[in-house]
Each structure stands twice: as structure tokens, then as C-alpha cells.
Design an enzyme around this catalytic site. Structure first.
Site, short mmCIF file in Angstrom:
data_model
loop_
_atom_site.label_atom_id
_atom_site.label_comp_id
_atom_site.label_asym_id
_atom_site.label_seq_id
_atom_site.Cartn_x
_atom_site.Cartn_y
_atom_site.Cartn_z
N SER A 1 -7.41 -2.37 -7.20
CA SER A 1 -6.25 -1.57 -7.56
C SER A 1 -5.21 -2.49 -8.18
O SER A 1 -4.88 -3.52 -7.60
CB SER A 1 -5.67 -0.91 -6.31
OG SER A 1 -4.31 -0.60 -6.52
N HIS B 1 -9.41 0.73 -10.40
CA HIS B 1 -8.84 1.85 -9.65
C HIS B 1 -7.37 1.94 -10.04
O HIS B 1 -6.58 1.04 -9.72
CB HIS B 1 -9.02 1.56 -8.14
CG HIS B 1 -8.40 2.57 -7.23
ND1 HIS B 1 -9.09 3.67 -6.75
CD2 HIS B 1 -7.16 2.65 -6.68
CE1 HIS B 1 -8.30 4.37 -5.95
NE2 HIS B 1 -7.12 3.78 -5.89
N ASP C 1 -3.85 3.71 -9.81
CA ASP C 1 -3.09 4.55 -8.89
C ASP C 1 -1.98 5.30 -9.61
O ASP C 1 -0.97 4.71 -9.99
CB ASP C 1 -2.49 3.69 -7.77
CG ASP C 1 -3.55 3.22 -6.79
OD1 ASP C 1 -4.24 4.09 -6.23
OD2 ASP C 1 -3.69 2.00 -6.60
N MET D 1 0.94 8.08 -9.42
CA MET D 1 1.80 8.76 -8.43
C MET D 1 2.88 9.55 -9.16
O MET D 1 3.32 9.16 -10.24
CB MET D 1 2.47 7.73 -7.53
CG MET D 1 1.50 6.81 -6.82
SD MET D 1 2.35 5.72 -5.69
CE MET D 1 1.00 4.59 -5.27
N HIS E 1 -6.75 7.46 -9.43
CA HIS E 1 -6.50 8.01 -8.10
C HIS E 1 -5.22 8.82 -8.21
O HIS E 1 -4.12 8.27 -8.26
CB HIS E 1 -6.37 6.85 -7.10
CG HIS E 1 -6.01 7.29 -5.72
ND1 HIS E 1 -5.63 6.40 -4.73
CD2 HIS E 1 -6.00 8.52 -5.14
CE1 HIS E 1 -5.38 7.07 -3.62
NE2 HIS E 1 -5.58 8.36 -3.84
N MET F 1 -2.45 10.69 -7.05
CA MET F 1 -1.60 11.02 -5.90
C MET F 1 -0.47 11.91 -6.43
O MET F 1 0.68 11.49 -6.56
CB MET F 1 -1.08 9.74 -5.26
CG MET F 1 -2.20 9.00 -4.52
SD MET F 1 -1.77 7.31 -4.08
CE MET F 1 -2.27 6.46 -5.56
N MET G 1 -8.90 7.71 2.59
CA MET G 1 -7.77 6.78 2.57
C MET G 1 -7.66 6.06 3.91
O MET G 1 -7.73 6.68 4.97
CB MET G 1 -6.46 7.53 2.30
CG MET G 1 -6.27 8.03 0.88
SD MET G 1 -6.35 6.75 -0.38
CE MET G 1 -4.92 5.74 0.02
N ASP H 1 -9.90 3.07 0.60
CA ASP H 1 -8.75 2.57 -0.17
C ASP H 1 -7.56 2.38 0.76
O ASP H 1 -7.12 3.34 1.39
CB ASP H 1 -8.43 3.60 -1.28
CG ASP H 1 -7.22 3.22 -2.11
OD1 ASP H 1 -6.79 2.05 -2.08
OD2 ASP H 1 -6.71 4.11 -2.82
C1 DX5 Z 1 -2.10 3.25 -2.00
C2 DX5 Z 1 -3.04 3.11 -3.15
C3 DX5 Z 1 -3.99 2.00 -2.99
C4 DX5 Z 1 -3.33 0.65 -2.87
C5 DX5 Z 1 -4.31 -0.35 -2.34
O1 DX5 Z 1 -1.36 4.40 -2.16
O2 DX5 Z 1 -3.79 4.28 -3.30
O3 DX5 Z 1 -4.95 2.02 -4.03
O4 DX5 Z 1 -2.83 0.20 -4.08
O5 DX5 Z 1 -3.63 -1.55 -2.15
P1 DX5 Z 1 -3.88 -2.46 -0.87
O6 DX5 Z 1 -5.31 -2.91 -0.94
O7 DX5 Z 1 -2.90 -3.55 -1.03
O8 DX5 Z 1 -3.63 -1.60 0.34
ZN ZN Z 2 -5.54 4.16 -4.61
#
Ligand code: DX5
Ligand code: ZN
Length: 222
Positions: A10, A35, A37, A39, A69, A71, A141, A175
Site C-alpha cells: 500500500s 494496493h 487506498d 478514501m 481499495h 473506502m 481488514m 490489510d
Molecule cells: C488502511 C488501509 C491500508 C493501510 C495499510 O485504511 O486500507 O491499506 O494503508 O498500511 P499499514 O500496513 O501501515 O497498516
Molecule cells: Zn487498504
């Protein structure tokens, strides 16, 4: 086809001003996929980036496998623009769309992307069961979504174990807080898609960390 071990760093906690070089470095160091992320500041209390950034990254990195991903509260809204950015796997949370998961899955597939279904820590695994046949991957998660660098939640492993026991060929992703210290229980429980943010990004030797994660998963798949 038999299950494969895949490591998807990520980039959330990378230096995002250098998103392209940070991403390319991860791929050069053995990452199997990226990956990404996404949001919306609504489903989770944080913001990152959206399809315009993903599309720019895709213009620079033509062939890598991209997972977004999502969110976000309204995953339907971003299907077309993410497909247009040549995203390979569109993983969305089922919680905000409990009454329309099938419809979202269908639209993701119609757009040409694979479908991932994500579960927050508080969401029981039973909630995803009736949609698994529509999905390519389930993401369990192991932190509350929203931020990188949080502590791994060991108590999510029964969900992974249950899924692996009942769906031997399903791609199962974990994750959140996954590192060389926490990979063993993920791999043992049956996860084969491994997201790791901080542990890979901040490593002095990314290649070593990625290969340690991968070797651990492979040792349980054998
Ligand atoms: C959290 C994300 C993850 C995160 C993982 O909301 O979905 O993908 O970036 O990062 P680490 O491995 O640092 O928890
Ligand atoms: Zn993620």
C-alpha cells in the site's frame, strides 16, 4: 488454478509527491501488485486520492496489476472512472451498500474489472457469504480502515480461517498492520493476498521484506 501468494504494498504512507517513483520502486523490488487506498472522507475519516491520480499513475506504469481499495460510501459512483484508469481489481466495502452488493458486483464486472469485497473489523464474515460467488477476492481488514501504521488485529484471523476452510480456492486478502512480525498468523490462517503498507514502505531493504512476506505465504500454500 492453484492459489498463489501475492504481495501488494500500500502506497498510502509513501512520499506521495513521488507516487510514480515510489510505486515503480516497489514493483522493481518484487511487489506483485499495487494496493491503492482510495478514501472519501465520509466512509472513513480521511482523504487520499481518487481516479484522476490513479489514471496518471496508470499512464506511467502500463502493465502492473492495480487494486483500488475503495473506502467510500458510494462505490457505484467510481466504477466507470476507475475502469477508465485501467484498474484491474475494484475492492469495495459492503457495509455502506448492504442492500445492493449484487448490483455493485455486476457493474464492476460489466466494466471489465475484477471484484473484491471488503469487510471492516466489526463486520461478521457471515455478512459476505451470500455474495462470495459473485466475487474474485474477499478482503478481511485487520485494522479499522482509514489510516496506515496501525496495530494488527489478531482477532480477525478466525474470519480468514473460516473463509479458507469453506472456500479453498478463494483469494483472501488481509490489510492493516501486516509486517514480517504478523505475516505468519495471516499465512497460517489462509490469506494469500497480502497488503503491507508501512512495513514495506519504511523498510531499508524493501526487496527483503517483500520476499520474506511472500516466502511465508508460499510455505503454507504448499
Ligand atoms: C488502511 C488501509 C491500508 C493501510 C495499510 O485504511 O486500507 O491499506 O494503508 O498500511 P499499514 O500496513 O501501515 O497498516
Ligand atoms: Zn487498504
Amino acid at each position: 488454478m492453484s492459489l498463489q501468494a501475492k504481495i501488494g504494498p500500500s502506497i498510502l504512507n509513501a512520499d506521495l509527491v513521488d507516487l510514480y517513483s515510489e510505486s515503480q520502486k516497489l514493483l522493481d523490488n518484487g511487489a506483485d501488485y499495487l494496493h491503492l487506498d482510495v478514501m472519501d472522507g465520509h466512509f472513513v475519516p480521511n482523504l487520499t486520492f481518487g481516479h484522476p491520480v490513479v489514471k496518471c499513475l496508470r499512464n506511467k506504469i502500463k502493465s502492473a496489476f492495480f487494486e483500488t481499495h475503495m473506502m467510500v460510501s458510494n462505490p457505484i459512483q467510481w466504477i466507470e472512472p476507475m475502469a477508465d484508469a485501467n484498474v484491474n481489481l475494484y475492492t469495495f466495502h459492503i457495509e455502506p451498500v448492504m442492500n445492493s452488493v449484487e448490483e455493485v458486483c455486476r457493474k464492476v464486472k460489466e466494466s471489465g474489472m475484477q471484484v473484491g469485497l471488503a469487510l471492516k473489523p466489526g463486520t461478521p464474515v457471515e455478512d459476505v457469504v451470500k455474495y462470495i460467488d459473485d466475487a474474485d477476492l474477499v478482503l478481511v481488514m485487520t485494522v479499522e480502515p482509514g489510516f496506515g501504521g496501525q496495530s494488527f488485529m489478531n482477532d480477525m484471523m478466525p474470519k480468514v480461517e473460516w473463509l479458507r476452510k469453506n472456500y479453498p480456492t478463494l483469494d483472501i486478502e488481509v490489510d492493516g498492520g501486516v509486517s514480517t512480525k504478523t505475516i505468519d498468523c495471516c499465512a497460517k490462517a489462509g490469506a494469500n493476498y497480502i497488503v503491507s503498507g508501512t512495513a514495506v514502505i519504511k523498510a531499508d531493504d524493501q526487496k527483503k521484506v517483500i520476499s520474506e512476506l511472500k516466502n511465508c505465504v508460499q510455505s503454507y500454500l504448499k
